[in-house]
Design an enzyme around this catalytic site. Structure first.
Site, mmCIF file in Angstrom:
data_model
loop_
_atom_site.group_PDB
_atom_site.id
_atom_site.type_symbol
_atom_site.label_atom_id
_atom_site.label_comp_id
_atom_site.label_asym_id
_atom_site.label_seq_id
_atom_site.Cartn_x
_atom_site.Cartn_y
_atom_site.Cartn_z
ATOM 1 N N ARG A 90 34.210 45.395 33.585
ATOM 2 C CA ARG A 90 34.760 45.827 32.302
ATOM 3 C C ARG A 90 35.454 44.655 31.605
ATOM 4 N NH1 ARG A 90 39.428 49.718 34.828
ATOM 5 N NH2 ARG A 90 37.556 50.757 35.579
ATOM 6 N N ASP A 99 37.116 44.148 47.424
ATOM 7 C CA ASP A 99 38.477 43.891 46.969
ATOM 8 C C ASP A 99 38.772 42.435 47.318
ATOM 9 O OD1 ASP A 99 41.177 43.625 46.533
ATOM 10 O OD2 ASP A 99 41.737 45.472 47.569
ATOM 11 N N SER A 156 45.858 32.930 31.948
ATOM 12 C CA SER A 156 46.373 33.685 30.794
ATOM 13 C C SER A 156 47.432 32.850 30.100
ATOM 14 C CB SER A 156 46.994 35.007 31.268
ATOM 15 O OG SER A 156 47.747 35.612 30.234
ATOM 16 N N GLY A 161 35.586 40.972 39.178
ATOM 17 C CA GLY A 161 36.123 41.862 38.144
ATOM 18 C C GLY A 161 35.204 41.927 36.951
ATOM 19 N N LYS A 212 49.297 33.998 37.203
ATOM 20 C CA LYS A 212 48.431 33.238 36.313
ATOM 21 C C LYS A 212 48.843 31.762 36.239
ATOM 22 C CE LYS A 212 45.622 36.546 35.102
ATOM 23 N NZ LYS A 212 44.183 36.496 35.426
ATOM 24 N N TYR A 220 52.803 38.985 36.910
ATOM 25 C CA TYR A 220 51.539 38.582 36.281
ATOM 26 C C TYR A 220 51.586 37.122 35.835
ATOM 27 C CZ TYR A 220 47.461 38.888 33.168
ATOM 28 O OH TYR A 220 46.240 38.693 32.544
#
Length: 250
Positions: free
Chosen positions: A18, A66, A145, A15, A162, A158
Site C-alpha cells: 500500500r 514481518d 522521512s 511494505g 528514521k 518514528y
C-alpha cells in the site's frame, strides 16, 4: 517506454502492499524489474498489487514476512534467492507509526516502531549483504522521512527510527562502495497516502503551511526518485539522503 531500463533486474520492496511502497513496486515493474512485494499482514492488498503488475505485462509476486523478525527475514531472503538467484534492488519501505508525546509513550510503542522501521531495514540488508557482495553491483534504497531530519513532536520513536535509517544508510554505503554497490536514502515529506488522509484537517493545513511548494506530495513523486536511484543513471551517487518534501528541509 520508461527512461529507466531495469529489465532482468530482481527487486524486493518491503511494505509494498500500500501507499508509497505500492507505487514503488508498480513503477519498478513498469521499468522491467521482477518485483517481490513483501507484506506483513495485508495479504489481499499485496496480492492485488502483484495482480495489477502481472495484468499489465510485468512480473511480480507477494511474499509474507514481518521484517522486524531477524530469522523470518533470513528465511524470506533465502527463499527469494533460491527462486530468482539474485536480488539487484532492495527497497526498504516497511514502516509503522505509534504516535504519542514522550510523556505518554510506553515501551512497547517505542520498541515496535524501532523494530519494524530500523531493525527491519538492518535485517533485510544483513541477509542480502553477501548477495550484493557476490554480484559486485546493486542498489539499496532505504525510505527514511523528513521526521528523521527535522524531528517531530509526538513522533520521537518514528523520528528516531528514521534518523537511524540515515545513519545505517551512510555506514553501509561506506562499507559497500568499493564493491560498486550504491546505498542511498529517500526522505519523503507529507505524501498523499492513507496515513496522511487519516490526519485531521487542521493538522494537514498546518503541514501545508510548512511546505514551500504549498501542497502534499504524491506517491509517484517518491517512486520516481527511487527509480532514478535504482537505475544505472545514479551509479556515482551513494550515501546520500534525497528529500522529496516540497522544500520542507531546505
Amino acid at each position: 517506454m520508461s527512461e529507466y531500463d531495469l529489465k532482468d533486474k530482481v527487486a524486493l520492496v518491503t511494505g509494498g502492499a500500500r501507499g508509497i511502497g505500492k507505487q514503488i513496486a508498480i513503477s519498478l515493474a513498469r521499468c522491467g524489474a521482477k518485483v517481490i512485494i513483501n507484506y506483513r499482514g495485508s495479504r489481499s492488498e499485496a496480492e492485488q498489487v502483484a495482480k495489477e503488475i502481472v495484468s499489465g505485462g510485468g512480473a511480480a509476486e507477494a511474499v509474507q514476512c514481518d521484517v522486524s523478525d531477524y530469522s523470518r527475514t533470513e528465511a524470506m531472503v533465502a527463499g527469494i534467492l533460491e527462486k530468482y538467484g539474485r536480488v539487484d534492488i532492495l527497497v526498504n519501505n516497511a514502516g509503522v507509526t505509534r504516535d504519542d508525546l514522550v510523556i505518554k509513550m510506553n515501551e512497547d510503542e517505542f520498541d515496535k516502531v524501532i523494530e519494524t522501521n530500523l531493525k527491519g531495514t538492518f535485517n533485510t540488508i544483513r541477509h542480502l549483504y553477501r548477495n550484493f557482495m557476490k554480484l559486485r553491483a546493486g542498489k539499496i534504497i532505504n525510505i527514511s522521512s523528513v521526521s528523521g531530519i527535522l524531528g517531530n513532536a509526538g513522533q520521537a520513536n518514528y523520528a528516531a527510527s528514521k534518523a537511524g535509517i540515515i545513519g545505517l544508510t551512510k555506514s553501509v554505503a561506506r562499507e559497500l562502495a568499493g564493491r560498486n554497490i550504491c546505498v542511498n536514502a529517500v526522505a519523503p515529506g507529507f505524501i498523499e497516502t492513507d496515513m496522511t488522509s487519516a490526519l485531521p484537517g487542521q493538522t494537514l493545513e498546518k503541514a501545508r503551511q510548512m511546505i514551500p511548494k504549498e501542497r502534499l506530495g504524491r506517491p509517484e513523486e517518491v517512486a520516481e526518485t527511487v527509480l532514478f536511484l535504482a537505475s544505472e543513471k545514479s551509479d556515482y551517487i551513494t550515501g546520500q539522503v534525497i528529500c522529496v518534501d516540497g522544500g520542507m528541509c531546505m
